[in-house]
Design an enzyme around this catalytic site. Sequence first.
Site, PDB file in Angstrom:
ATOM      1  N   ASP A   1       3.943 -12.335 -34.555  1.00 31.87           N
ATOM      2  CA  ASP A   1       4.015 -12.685 -35.975  1.00 31.87           C
ATOM      3  C   ASP A   1       2.797 -13.538 -36.349  1.00 31.87           C
ATOM      4  OD1 ASP A   1       4.854 -13.082 -38.554  1.00 31.87           O
ATOM      5  OD2 ASP A   1       6.590 -14.309 -38.054  1.00 31.87           O
TER       6      ASP A   1
ATOM      7  N   CYS B   1       4.405  -9.596 -43.685  1.00 32.80           N
ATOM      8  CA  CYS B   1       5.295  -9.064 -42.659  1.00 32.80           C
ATOM      9  C   CYS B   1       6.261  -7.966 -43.084  1.00 32.80           C
ATOM     10  CB  CYS B   1       6.044 -10.189 -41.967  1.00 32.80           C
ATOM     11  SG  CYS B   1       6.710 -11.440 -43.030  1.00 32.80           S
TER      12      CYS B   1
ATOM     13  N   LYS C   1      12.487 -10.824 -34.550  1.00 33.53           N
ATOM     14  CA  LYS C   1      12.526 -10.924 -36.009  1.00 33.53           C
ATOM     15  C   LYS C   1      12.630  -9.541 -36.649  1.00 33.53           C
ATOM     16  CE  LYS C   1       9.317 -12.103 -39.760  1.00 33.53           C
ATOM     17  NZ  LYS C   1       8.018 -12.729 -40.089  1.00 33.53           N
TER      18      LYS C   1
ATOM     19  N   HIS D   1      13.534  -8.719 -40.500  1.00 34.38           N
ATOM     20  CA  HIS D   1      12.891  -8.898 -41.798  1.00 34.38           C
ATOM     21  C   HIS D   1      12.789  -7.628 -42.645  1.00 34.38           C
ATOM     22  CE1 HIS D   1      10.038 -11.948 -43.951  1.00 34.38           C
ATOM     23  NE2 HIS D   1      11.091 -11.592 -44.673  1.00 34.38           N
TER      24      HIS D   1
ATOM     25  N   SER E   1      11.991 -14.495 -41.546  1.00 30.78           N
ATOM     26  CA  SER E   1      10.945 -15.352 -40.980  1.00 30.78           C
ATOM     27  C   SER E   1      11.463 -16.721 -40.548  1.00 30.78           C
ATOM     28  CB  SER E   1       9.813 -15.547 -41.998  1.00 30.78           C
ATOM     29  OG  SER E   1       9.087 -14.364 -42.172  1.00 30.78           O
TER      30      SER E   1
ATOM     31  N   ASP F   1       1.854  -8.244 -36.459  1.00 33.23           N
ATOM     32  CA  ASP F   1       2.263  -7.664 -37.744  1.00 33.23           C
ATOM     33  C   ASP F   1       1.198  -7.805 -38.819  1.00 33.23           C
ATOM     34  OD1 ASP F   1       2.527 -10.424 -38.166  1.00 33.23           O
ATOM     35  OD2 ASP F   1       4.402 -10.230 -39.289  1.00 33.23           O
ATOM     36  N   ASN F   2       0.281  -8.757 -38.668  1.00 31.41           N
ATOM     37  CA  ASN F   2      -0.863  -8.931 -39.570  1.00 31.41           C
ATOM     38  C   ASN F   2      -1.742 -10.043 -39.007  1.00 31.41           C
ATOM     39  OD1 ASN F   2       1.726 -10.198 -41.395  1.00 31.41           O
ATOM     40  ND2 ASN F   2       0.055 -11.618 -40.983  1.00 31.41           N
TER      41      ASN F   2
END
Length: 489
Positions: free
Chosen positions: A43, A83, A142, A144, A167, A286-287
């Site tokens: 994350d 996310c 996670k 989300h 999150s 995720d980014n």
Amino acid sequence: MFFQLAIPRLWGILGLFMVLIATSPQVHGNTADKPNFIVVYCDNLGYGDIEPFGSTLHRTPNLNRMASEGRKFTHFCVTAGVCTPSRASLITGCYSQRVGMHTNPRDGLVLRPVSPFGLNPDEVTIAESLKAAGYATAIVGKWHLGDQPMFLPTRQGFDWFFGVPYSDDMTERVWSDGSQWPPLPLMENETVIEAPCDRNGLTKRYTERAMQWIAEHQDEPFFLYFPQAMPGSTATPFSSDQFRGKSANGPWGDAIEELDWSIGVMLDQLQQLGIAENTFVIWTSDNGAPIQRKVNDLSRGSNLPLHGRGYTTAEGAFRVPTIVWQPGKVPAGTVCEELATTMDLLPTFTKLAGGTLPQDRKIDGHDISPLLFGERGARTPHETFYYYHAAQLQAIRSGKWKLFLPVAGKPHPHFQTNQPPEPLLFNVVDDVASEHNVAAKHPKIVERLMALAEQVREELGDKGRSGSGQRPVGRIDASAIAQPQRLLP
């Protein structure tokens, strides 16, 4: 009810975990032709946050090992700088704009607690695709993609869920719309087992439970989605006592070095169980990292040498550090410089598992197994790739060229508030930091990419404009939202 009353139970997980790890290596494992799949999805981990991608600040010996035994991808992209839409693409094999998970009027870009929105149950998920091919499926970490019952992982193809529904920074409060957010819940399947959960213990606890699940399913084909909580969305990430205060970069470094420990435990267990050669593992994020404004301040991560921060359409937001590993199958110590994306995992895994893709809908991802396994002459299957911020198309890539469209949008990685937008063309292969706008030198390339952008607008929409290929987000009536209940003391 979504948050069922539950009395927390203390597990002897660590003891059981150590017993499992200490067992003698077994060769029986999964002897079928179907490979196992593990996706480790960090994350907010930045491109330059780990040693295989250039970090000299964080110690990541296990990722160094993974890279030396596996294959690095230097142009592996997610589909969003935040996310929820990024995760929706991995799970569905589609741009989030296609499945309605890019924004909504209640939550904005990312889903918030007790939301009526979530991933539409009519979508075919990577877990459902592999489950249909005979796989055991689990998610540890996670989610989300919706916290109401119909949106939970257990309703989206996963046999087992252990983790948090959103999150790590979405803790108890009253939100601006008047909704009451609960204490951050740790869940097993659809039951809350701890609230608020101990965020310092998440990486360790996730690792223990994931390793236990792998050991329990070693004799059948399995898919483990392992979306780690860290480094996470808070300014000061969490880590266990073993790692807290031990790195050279404060909480951010502590969290990353514990993540490195976690992948080391996993690779060791796969070897000890005798299933490493039949298990494909991918490590990614995720980014990109949110980063600090000062270039030399790495306390919220690094996307260097790429340009920009997470949460935008910069290369530093969309290109993420990625390593794939499968001894004897993935060529060791190699690098792939071709464009690949998280959307490609669903069609690729489904093919390798002997499954079939749905024929009644479009999947944006492609089979990238030739890239994963280093086939000679393998090239990216993506003729174009799109950079959306929520509903706005901001950039498009084709080959080595990335064109930022002349559109005003916030946030934007290049345009200032008072700057008239203009076409920005970067060679993202040779100009790694996106420093040189060469639009004026290549008008035909700009014209071609502008035309391609108009095509995708027709299909996936743009700000204030619907697309013909968009499918609806999942939604329940607001009056049906299950309000959380507190755990008994």
